[in-house]
Design a protein around this motif. Structure first.
Motif, mmCIF file in Angstrom:
data_model
loop_
_atom_site.group_PDB
_atom_site.id
_atom_site.type_symbol
_atom_site.label_atom_id
_atom_site.label_comp_id
_atom_site.label_asym_id
_atom_site.label_seq_id
_atom_site.Cartn_x
_atom_site.Cartn_y
_atom_site.Cartn_z
ATOM 1 N N GLU A 7 57.250 25.107 30.513
ATOM 2 C CA GLU A 7 58.344 24.482 31.848
ATOM 3 C C GLU A 7 59.548 25.127 31.255
ATOM 4 O O GLU A 7 60.085 25.420 32.432
ATOM 5 C CB GLU A 7 57.927 23.172 31.543
ATOM 6 C CG GLU A 7 58.805 22.742 32.407
ATOM 7 C CD GLU A 7 58.870 21.156 33.015
ATOM 8 O OE1 GLU A 7 60.051 20.469 32.802
ATOM 9 O OE2 GLU A 7 58.055 20.096 32.173
ATOM 10 N N LEU A 12 58.147 25.818 36.501
ATOM 11 C CA LEU A 12 56.807 25.697 36.989
ATOM 12 C C LEU A 12 56.051 25.691 37.925
ATOM 13 O O LEU A 12 57.073 26.699 39.255
ATOM 14 C CB LEU A 12 56.996 23.682 37.432
ATOM 15 C CG LEU A 12 56.787 22.761 36.593
ATOM 16 C CD1 LEU A 12 57.205 20.973 36.975
ATOM 17 C CD2 LEU A 12 56.703 22.568 34.940
ATOM 18 N N THR A 13 54.909 26.460 38.147
ATOM 19 C CA THR A 13 54.473 27.153 38.803
ATOM 20 C C THR A 13 54.089 25.931 39.950
ATOM 21 O O THR A 13 54.422 24.741 39.573
ATOM 22 C CB THR A 13 52.869 27.369 39.033
ATOM 23 O OG1 THR A 13 52.313 26.487 38.436
ATOM 24 C CG2 THR A 13 52.973 28.536 37.443
ATOM 25 N N GLN A 15 51.495 24.789 41.931
ATOM 26 C CA GLN A 15 50.499 24.033 41.813
ATOM 27 C C GLN A 15 51.302 23.173 39.999
ATOM 28 O O GLN A 15 51.142 21.755 40.618
ATOM 29 C CB GLN A 15 49.004 24.983 40.904
ATOM 30 C CG GLN A 15 48.819 25.722 41.366
ATOM 31 C CD GLN A 15 49.468 27.037 41.471
ATOM 32 O OE1 GLN A 15 50.421 27.354 40.855
ATOM 33 N NE2 GLN A 15 48.556 28.527 42.517
ATOM 34 N N GLU A 16 52.152 23.450 39.161
ATOM 35 C CA GLU A 16 52.652 22.174 38.534
ATOM 36 C C GLU A 16 53.406 21.601 38.875
ATOM 37 O O GLU A 16 52.818 20.530 38.772
ATOM 38 C CB GLU A 16 52.984 23.256 37.137
ATOM 39 C CG GLU A 16 52.266 23.946 36.074
ATOM 40 C CD GLU A 16 52.614 24.895 35.174
ATOM 41 O OE1 GLU A 16 51.847 24.582 34.849
ATOM 42 O OE2 GLU A 16 53.694 25.204 35.840
ATOM 43 N N ARG A 19 51.435 18.821 41.279
ATOM 44 C CA ARG A 19 50.762 18.016 40.079
ATOM 45 C C ARG A 19 51.853 16.746 39.814
ATOM 46 O O ARG A 19 51.530 15.866 39.923
ATOM 47 C CB ARG A 19 50.099 18.588 39.321
ATOM 48 C CG ARG A 19 48.767 19.122 39.601
ATOM 49 C CD ARG A 19 47.324 19.586 38.164
ATOM 50 N NE ARG A 19 48.144 19.975 37.707
ATOM 51 C CZ ARG A 19 48.204 21.486 37.383
ATOM 52 N NH1 ARG A 19 47.745 22.027 38.706
ATOM 53 N NH2 ARG A 19 48.908 22.177 36.762
ATOM 54 N N ARG A 20 52.885 17.706 39.475
ATOM 55 C CA ARG A 20 53.989 16.194 38.770
ATOM 56 C C ARG A 20 54.595 15.747 40.213
ATOM 57 O O ARG A 20 54.857 14.783 39.828
ATOM 58 C CB ARG A 20 55.198 16.979 38.614
ATOM 59 C CG ARG A 20 56.248 16.956 37.909
ATOM 60 C CD ARG A 20 56.634 18.145 36.759
ATOM 61 N NE ARG A 20 58.185 16.792 36.029
ATOM 62 C CZ ARG A 20 58.437 17.697 35.173
ATOM 63 N NH1 ARG A 20 58.331 18.899 34.618
ATOM 64 N NH2 ARG A 20 59.227 16.930 34.137
ATOM 65 N N GLU A 25 51.111 21.503 48.139
ATOM 66 C CA GLU A 25 51.375 22.870 47.764
ATOM 67 C C GLU A 25 52.395 23.623 49.727
ATOM 68 O O GLU A 25 53.479 24.105 49.521
ATOM 69 C CB GLU A 25 50.512 24.033 47.194
ATOM 70 C CG GLU A 25 50.424 23.798 45.492
ATOM 71 C CD GLU A 25 49.305 24.842 45.441
ATOM 72 O OE1 GLU A 25 49.601 26.121 46.219
ATOM 73 O OE2 GLU A 25 48.803 24.394 44.480
ATOM 74 N N ARG A 50 58.567 29.266 40.758
ATOM 75 C CA ARG A 50 58.860 29.038 39.529
ATOM 76 C C ARG A 50 60.010 28.402 40.142
ATOM 77 O O ARG A 50 61.353 28.429 40.112
ATOM 78 C CB ARG A 50 59.381 30.295 39.058
ATOM 79 C CG ARG A 50 58.750 31.770 38.079
ATOM 80 C CD ARG A 50 56.973 30.576 37.293
ATOM 81 N NE ARG A 50 56.448 31.670 37.252
ATOM 82 C CZ ARG A 50 54.766 31.120 36.527
ATOM 83 N NH1 ARG A 50 55.025 29.847 36.231
ATOM 84 N NH2 ARG A 50 54.655 32.491 36.570
#
Length: 151
Positions: A7, A12-13, A15-16, A19-20, A25, A50
């Motif tokens: 990370e 983070l992408t 998608q990440e 989620r977080r 998106e 990113r």
């Protein structure tokens, strides 16, 4: 970087980050487009977003605000005031205090709705049991609750 997590090494992408943060998106893309996120870094090879630590912190703060009912304009005001530093402390206090009052009013309305639903369940339960007195009490309580709802 020795000891760095993935990370913190590359960010983070999307998608990440979604989620977080709990944002979708498309919401993250929109917030970036309207300037709430500042510049989001891009992977040099793929061009994909990113989210670096400072941006992750900003998104998480916005997520907390959004989940508390703060509008996009309120989030923008928060970020503008935050950028002013300590000179905006009073304005930030007022912003959060006003939102807390709005949230308290929302909670009060939700508590009324919860009491209404429970009253309706009690009314139907009394009817199932054939308890006319309990059903009448439930109807009285429901009628009283309905008078408290804001229009």
């Amino acid at each position: 970087m020795p000891g760095a997590t993935r990370e913190h090494a590359v960010g983070l992408t999307i998608q990440e980050m979604a989620r977080r943060s709990g944002f979708t998106e498309p919401t993250l893309r929109y917030y970036e487009k309207i300037g709430l996120l500042g510049t989001v870094a891009r992977d040099k090879a793929s061009g994909h977003r990113r989210y670096e630590p400072a941006t992750v912190e900003r998104v998480e703060a916005l997520s907390c605000l959004r989940s508390s009912g703060v509008t996009v304009s309120g989030m923008r005001r928060y970020l503008d005031l935050l950028a002013r530093g300590d000179s905006a402390a009073g304005d930030l206090r007022d912003l959060f205090a006003a939102q807390a009052e709005r949230l308290a009013a929302d909670i009060e309305q939700l508590q009324l709705r919860l009491a209404y639903l429970r009253g309706k369940a009690d009314m139907w339960d009394a009817r199932v049991r054939g308890d006319t007195a309990a059903e009448n009490r439930a109807v009285e309580e429901i009628t009283h609750l309905l008078q408290q709802f804001s229009h």
